[in-house]
Design a protein around this motif. Sequence first.
Motif, short mmCIF file in Angstrom:
data_model
loop_
_atom_site.label_atom_id
_atom_site.label_comp_id
_atom_site.label_asym_id
_atom_site.label_seq_id
_atom_site.Cartn_x
_atom_site.Cartn_y
_atom_site.Cartn_z
N GLN A 68 44.36 39.22 34.54
CA GLN A 68 43.52 38.36 35.38
C GLN A 68 42.06 38.41 34.93
O GLN A 68 41.40 37.38 34.83
CB GLN A 68 43.63 38.78 36.86
CG GLN A 68 42.75 37.97 37.79
CD GLN A 68 43.11 36.49 37.82
OE1 GLN A 68 44.27 36.12 37.67
NE2 GLN A 68 42.11 35.66 38.00
N VAL A 69 41.57 39.60 34.64
CA VAL A 69 40.20 39.75 34.14
C VAL A 69 40.05 38.99 32.82
O VAL A 69 39.06 38.28 32.61
CB VAL A 69 39.81 41.24 34.00
CG1 VAL A 69 38.52 41.41 33.21
CG2 VAL A 69 39.70 41.88 35.37
N ALA A 70 41.02 39.12 31.95
CA ALA A 70 40.98 38.42 30.66
C ALA A 70 40.91 36.91 30.87
O ALA A 70 40.13 36.22 30.20
CB ALA A 70 42.19 38.79 29.81
N ARG A 71 41.72 36.39 31.79
CA ARG A 71 41.70 34.94 32.06
C ARG A 71 40.33 34.49 32.56
O ARG A 71 39.79 33.48 32.12
CB ARG A 71 42.78 34.57 33.07
CG ARG A 71 44.17 34.46 32.48
CD ARG A 71 45.15 33.84 33.46
NE ARG A 71 45.34 34.63 34.66
CZ ARG A 71 46.22 35.63 34.78
NH1 ARG A 71 47.00 35.94 33.77
NH2 ARG A 71 46.33 36.30 35.90
N GLU A 72 39.77 35.27 33.49
CA GLU A 72 38.46 34.91 34.06
C GLU A 72 37.37 34.96 33.00
O GLU A 72 36.55 34.04 32.91
CB GLU A 72 38.12 35.85 35.21
CG GLU A 72 38.99 35.64 36.43
CD GLU A 72 38.77 36.68 37.51
OE1 GLU A 72 37.79 37.45 37.44
OE2 GLU A 72 39.60 36.72 38.46
#
Length: 84
Positions: A68-72
């Motif tokens: 999720q952090v990577a996507r953001e």
Amino acid sequence: MLKDDFEGYLPNMNSWLLPRENGMLLSDYHVEVLARNGIDYLKYGSIKEILFEINDILDEEEDEELEQVARELDERNYYNTKKN
């Protein structure tokens, strides 16, 4: 009404993007998830470098929060690149 009545409507302060010591905008949540995965954001000069490190970790193991952090970060990096 009490403060507790409004807490569901207030933004989660952990998700606010804040300028960090190295000039990157990261939320407290991003910093926590990165730290849990052994990534010290201060060692990197750009979001792109952090994304490379995250992808190396995700190649080895599955972590929904790190994904999720990577996507953001990837989305923000993409739009910042398009702006310039």
